[in-house]
Design an enzyme around this catalytic site. Structure first.
Site, PDB file in Angstrom:
ATOM      1  N   ASP A   1       4.641  14.595 -33.399  1.00  0.00           N
ATOM      2  CA  ASP A   1       4.387  14.248 -31.990  1.00  0.00           C
ATOM      3  C   ASP A   1       2.962  13.688 -31.890  1.00  0.00           C
ATOM      4  O   ASP A   1       2.096  14.038 -32.696  1.00  0.00           O
ATOM      5  CB  ASP A   1       4.499  15.532 -31.155  1.00  0.00           C
ATOM      6  CG  ASP A   1       4.387  15.255 -29.664  1.00  0.00           C
ATOM      7  OD1 ASP A   1       5.417  15.243 -28.983  1.00  0.00           O
ATOM      8  OD2 ASP A   1       3.244  15.004 -29.194  1.00  0.00           O
ATOM      9  N   HIS A  26       2.752  23.061 -27.307  1.00  0.00           N
ATOM     10  CA  HIS A  26       1.471  23.364 -26.665  1.00  0.00           C
ATOM     11  C   HIS A  26       1.419  24.783 -26.128  1.00  0.00           C
ATOM     12  O   HIS A  26       0.335  25.255 -25.761  1.00  0.00           O
ATOM     13  CB  HIS A  26       1.210  22.400 -25.497  1.00  0.00           C
ATOM     14  CG  HIS A  26       1.122  20.969 -25.911  1.00  0.00           C
ATOM     15  ND1 HIS A  26       0.196  20.488 -26.797  1.00  0.00           N
ATOM     16  CD2 HIS A  26       1.901  19.917 -25.576  1.00  0.00           C
ATOM     17  CE1 HIS A  26       0.376  19.198 -26.984  1.00  0.00           C
ATOM     18  NE2 HIS A  26       1.407  18.818 -26.257  1.00  0.00           N
ATOM     19  N   TYR A  64       8.515   9.523 -24.300  1.00  0.00           N
ATOM     20  CA  TYR A  64       8.621   9.239 -22.874  1.00  0.00           C
ATOM     21  C   TYR A  64       9.124   7.844 -22.553  1.00  0.00           C
ATOM     22  O   TYR A  64       9.464   7.563 -21.406  1.00  0.00           O
ATOM     23  CB  TYR A  64       7.270   9.527 -22.210  1.00  0.00           C
ATOM     24  CG  TYR A  64       6.862  10.934 -22.519  1.00  0.00           C
ATOM     25  CD1 TYR A  64       5.937  11.220 -23.525  1.00  0.00           C
ATOM     26  CD2 TYR A  64       7.507  12.009 -21.908  1.00  0.00           C
ATOM     27  CE1 TYR A  64       5.629  12.518 -23.870  1.00  0.00           C
ATOM     28  CE2 TYR A  64       7.209  13.314 -22.250  1.00  0.00           C
ATOM     29  CZ  TYR A  64       6.277  13.561 -23.240  1.00  0.00           C
ATOM     30  OH  TYR A  64       5.998  14.856 -23.599  1.00  0.00           O
ATOM     31  N   ASP A 112      -1.484  20.929 -17.039  1.00  0.00           N
ATOM     32  CA  ASP A 112      -0.519  19.850 -17.263  1.00  0.00           C
ATOM     33  C   ASP A 112       0.889  20.364 -17.535  1.00  0.00           C
ATOM     34  O   ASP A 112       1.571  19.916 -18.454  1.00  0.00           O
ATOM     35  CB  ASP A 112      -0.968  18.980 -18.443  1.00  0.00           C
ATOM     36  CG  ASP A 112      -2.171  18.113 -18.065  1.00  0.00           C
ATOM     37  OD1 ASP A 112      -2.790  18.423 -17.035  1.00  0.00           O
ATOM     38  OD2 ASP A 112      -2.481  17.143 -18.761  1.00  0.00           O
ATOM     39  N   HIS A 121       0.751  14.239 -29.694  1.00  0.00           N
ATOM     40  CA  HIS A 121      -0.222  15.194 -29.145  1.00  0.00           C
ATOM     41  C   HIS A 121      -0.409  16.333 -30.128  1.00  0.00           C
ATOM     42  O   HIS A 121       0.524  16.709 -30.847  1.00  0.00           O
ATOM     43  CB  HIS A 121       0.261  15.772 -27.805  1.00  0.00           C
ATOM     44  CG  HIS A 121       0.442  14.744 -26.741  1.00  0.00           C
ATOM     45  ND1 HIS A 121       1.648  14.105 -26.531  1.00  0.00           N
ATOM     46  CD2 HIS A 121      -0.420  14.215 -25.838  1.00  0.00           C
ATOM     47  CE1 HIS A 121       1.518  13.244 -25.528  1.00  0.00           C
ATOM     48  NE2 HIS A 121       0.268  13.284 -25.097  1.00  0.00           N
ATOM     49  N   ASP A 149       6.749  10.431 -29.043  1.00  0.00           N
ATOM     50  CA  ASP A 149       5.721   9.692 -28.298  1.00  0.00           C
ATOM     51  C   ASP A 149       4.733   9.059 -29.274  1.00  0.00           C
ATOM     52  O   ASP A 149       3.799   8.379 -28.868  1.00  0.00           O
ATOM     53  CB  ASP A 149       5.004  10.600 -27.284  1.00  0.00           C
ATOM     54  CG  ASP A 149       4.692  11.977 -27.852  1.00  0.00           C
ATOM     55  OD1 ASP A 149       4.384  12.885 -27.045  1.00  0.00           O
ATOM     56  OD2 ASP A 149       4.759  12.159 -29.092  1.00  0.00           O
TER      57      ASP A 149
HETATM   58  N1  LIG Z   1      -2.321  11.114 -20.522  1.00  0.00           N
HETATM   59  C1  LIG Z   1      -3.173  12.263 -20.549  1.00  0.00           C
HETATM   60  C2  LIG Z   1      -2.553  13.419 -19.808  1.00  0.00           C
HETATM   61  C3  LIG Z   1      -1.770  14.278 -20.779  1.00  0.00           C
HETATM   62  N2  LIG Z   1      -0.951  15.208 -20.073  1.00  0.00           N
HETATM   63  C4  LIG Z   1      -0.245  16.214 -20.859  1.00  0.00           C
HETATM   64  C5  LIG Z   1       0.537  15.612 -21.990  1.00  0.00           C
HETATM   65  C6  LIG Z   1       1.549  16.625 -22.497  1.00  0.00           C
HETATM   66  C7  LIG Z   1       2.244  16.131 -23.749  1.00  0.00           C
HETATM   67  C8  LIG Z   1       3.442  17.017 -24.091  1.00  0.00           C
HETATM   68  C9  LIG Z   1       4.060  16.699 -25.476  1.00  0.00           C
HETATM   69  O1  LIG Z   1       4.502  15.353 -25.536  1.00  0.00           O
HETATM   70  O2  LIG Z   1       3.129  16.881 -26.524  1.00  0.00           O
HETATM   71  C10 LIG Z   1       5.241  17.627 -25.696  1.00  0.00           C
HETATM   72  F1  LIG Z   1       5.735  17.410 -26.920  1.00  0.00           F
HETATM   73  F2  LIG Z   1       4.878  18.890 -25.601  1.00  0.00           F
HETATM   74  F3  LIG Z   1       6.184  17.376 -24.817  1.00  0.00           F
HETATM   75 ZN   LIG Z   2       3.565  14.693 -27.241  1.00  0.00          ZN
END
Ligand SMILES: NCCCNCCCCCC(O)(O)C(F)(F)F
Ligand SMILES: [Zn+2]
Length: 657
Positions: free
Chosen positions: A174, A137, A307, A94, A176, A267
């Site tokens: 965040d 990440h 986002y 990703d 994630h 997010d």
């Molecule tokens: N929907 C499920 C697919 C998820 N795909 C990857 C999401 C990456 C998130 C990146 C983040 O937001 O954690 C960062 F802060 F690093 F930018």
């Molecule tokens: Zn994130």
């Protein structure tokens, strides 16, 4: 005194984007930065910040966290064509690449380290770096989840090395899990890593078992890794604040960090397509404010995710305004966290019990998995973001404390001295000797307090301070003033630190919430709106004030959502002055900062410290943040008893009948 908020941004970091069809990465667009920066301009916040230039990180700095092989591999992307970039990206999960992403990743890291330098060398008090690519990440030899170099992890390693720091707190809000950051510090007790993240029992990306609450750190690092999983979407402000009150803040104060780094991903805010949560942008002003009393205010926020461009840009503005010391907006409808959040809070507290003093003496049991709480999805808020923010925010009133003092101390020029000469000279007080004996004196008291209150309500000042001969008299004067002259004030929170029985009978109409901290068990009626808190004395030191603040006072205060906060403190209370200053600072998150401090028989040094707190100056950390057992028991019992009426006090899933 250190002041100023750094804003670090360079449009060069907008000059890379996804060049092929790759849906999971399509949300990470350059406009995330450009739209956020223009909103900061629109709200007049750019010129209020101190602009610090970006720089490229050096290879040596990158190698603090990443392998040489990894760095060399990333370098080769500069000369790749799209097909080669696509092939290169397929070895990671990703994340996408672009000929300019290596350059931008060095700028993002360089910007982050510039921010750490500016804060640690006291050029600014705090600040934010608006960067992409994000970092939390990425790992020793792997890019992951839009991240190339781990900006915040390297910032921590850099700060330890360059400034010889022993304790750094990383708050990763965040949505994630920053598994990359977790891996770097898993066995390191000098870095406390806190992360909440959408998890849905491992159903959500990055789908790792080690993202659950049970991963607490390894070896010497055990207890210094804190994962709070959100197993449902639609989490709201109450859920986020509860985690701060019942997990993060007590830990952070016990850890007593020298620097706070925020992996500031937004997010986790409402309307974000990844997070699907419901916390409002204003909530991030409070999360920021609640952290600003740590580390003497040395905080670096580094952008991670976010986002929804509208939500993201407003969250960033709220964070910057809090950094600047602006009054933080009311949060409405704070109430009990949802059952799923309670289950996570309960599990985190249980698994960390052995590592943290504030938890050690509590009877906490692990909650079994998946309480079937009504899916928050139905409640998924599609309401518009509450951004009634006008296009151009008027500057807030001068952050001055209105001091009612004799000639005793030199007031900082930011203080507005009540022009006592407006009061006939023979009425000017010297508080040392005056006592409220006759009608005359209490008339003076009323007059002086009224003039302070008027200035607060006219928004001429943010808050006020008054040295008074008798606290209870002064409280009564304030209340009578509000009921007669200030109809805009419908809810007053009074935090009284003293042993006298409060004289007036308290109607339970909710107009007044009296929280009384006392070292003796108060008899008399306790009710929903009169909360006595017994704090045992050890020698002449009152213990447990900080614990009472986090687990009782702040949660109830946020739920009550007052229009005015009044603290009534006496210097003889035996409470550590630094703790009282923390209390004065943290309470400014309520009532949009409209706080009136009444102090009985004050010592000059305490007055000066309180004035610093009211002016939003950095305050000294509490060194002996470690809390005593018996005080915690007392507070804990009161929390258990009150949680039925004040749901935000809950920390465990209540048994379903
Ligand atoms: N929907 C499920 C697919 C998820 N795909 C990857 C999401 C990456 C998130 C990146 C983040 O937001 O954690 C960062 F802060 F690093 F930018
Ligand atoms: Zn994130």
């Amino acid at each position: 005194m250190v002041s100023g908020t750094a804003l670090i941004y360079d449009e060069e970091m907008t000059r890379y984007r996804l060049l092929w069809d790759y849906p999971v990465c399509s949300i990470e667009v350059p406009e995330r930065l450009s739209v956020s920066y223009s909103e900061l301009q629109i709200q007049g916040l750019v010129e209020r910040c101190i602009s610090v230039p970006v720089r490229e990180a050096t290879e040596e700095e990158i190698l603090l966290a990443h392998s040489q092989d990894f760095l060399e591999a990333i370098k080769t992307t500069q000369n790749m064509d799209v097909e080669q970039l696509k092939a290169f990206a397929s070895q990671f999960q990703d994340v996408y690449f672009h000929q300019n992403i290596y350059h931008c990743a060095k700028l993002a890291l360089g910007a982050t380290l510039q921010l750490v330098d500016a804060v640690m060398t006291k050029k600014v008090r705090n600040g934010i770096a608006l960067v992409r690519p994000p970092g939390h990440h990425s790992q020793h030899s792997a890019a992951n989840g839009f991240c190339i170099f781990n900006n915040v992890a390297i910032a921590a390693l850099y700060a330890k090395k360059m400034f010889d720091l022993k304790r750094i707190l990383i708050v990763d809000w965040d949505i994630h899990h920053g598994q990359g950051t977790q891996y770097f510090f898993e066995d390191d007790p000098s870095v406390l890593y806190f992360s909440w993240h959408r998890y849905e029992n491992q159903e959500f990306w990055p789908n790792l078992p080690e993202s659950d609450y049970s991963t607490v750190g390894k070896g010497k690092g055990a207890g210094f890794n804190v994962n709070v999983p959100w197993n449902k979407i639609g989490m709201q402000n109450s859920d986020y604040l509860s985690v701060f009150f019942h997990i993060l803040l007590p830990m952070a104060y016990e850890f007593n960090p020298e620097l706070v780094l925020i992996s500031a991903g937004f997010d986790s805010a409402i309307n974000d397509p990844e997070g699907k949560m419901c916390a409002t942008p204003a909530c991030f002003a409070h999360l920021t404010h609640l952290l600003m009393s740590l580390a003497e205010g040395k905080i670096c926020a580094v952008l991670e995710g976010g986002y929804d461009l509208h939500s993201l840009s407003h969250c960033i503005c709220h964070t910057v305004k809090a950094f600047l010391g602006d009054p933080v907006p009311h949060l409405l409808n704070i109430s009990s966290p949802c059952d799923s959040a309670l289950e996570s809070i309960q599990n985190v507290r249980a698994v960390h019990q052995q590592h943290w003093a504030f938890l050690r003496s509590l009877p906490i049991s692990m909650k079994h998995q998946n309480v079937n709480d009504d899916k928050k999805l139905e409640q998924f808020c599609n309401e518009e973001i509450h951004t009634s923010s006008p296009n151009y925010c008027p500057l807030p009133p001068k952050r001055t404390a209105v001091a009612l003092l004799g000639e005793k101390i030199e007031l900082p020029d930011r203080c507005l001295k009540i022009n006592l000469d407006s009061v006939p000279s023979d009425e000017i007080w010297s508080f040392k000797d005056s006592t409220v004996e006759g009608q005359k004196d209490s008339l003076h008291l009323q007059k002086n307090l009224c003039s302070v209150m008027m200035k607060i309500f006219q928004k001429e000042v943010q808050n006020g301070l008054a040295a008074v001969p008798c606290l209870l008299e002064a409280i009564k004067a304030v209340l009578s003033f509000c009921t007669t002259c200030a109809n805009s004030v419908s809810r007053i929170l009074v935090l009284y630190l003293g042993d006298k029985d409060y004289p007036v009978s308290l109607e339970d109409d909710g107009n007044l919430l009296l929280i009384q901290m006392s070292t003796k068990k108060l008899k008399g009626r306790e009710s929903k709106y009169h909360i006595p808190i017994f704090l045992p004395k050890e020698g002449n030191n009152v213990k447990g004030v900080l614990h009472a603040l986090f687990s009782l006072i702040l949660p109830v205060a946020y739920m009550y959502n007052p229009d005015l906060v009044v603290t009534a403190l006496s210097c003889q209370s035996g409470v550590d002055k630094k703790i009282l200053n923390q209390l004065t600072s943290l309470l400014q998150g309520l009532a949009e900062g409209q706080l009136l401090c009444l102090i009985h028989d004050p010592e000059v040094s305490f007055l000066e410290d309180t004035i610093c707190s009211l002016l939003g100056d950095p305050i000294l950390p509490v060194t002996d943040g470690v809390l005593q057992g018996e005080a915690i028991q007392e507070v804990e019992q009161q929390r258990q008893r009150l949680q039925e009426q004040w749901g935000i006090l809950k920390t465990q899933v209540t048994r379903t009948e």
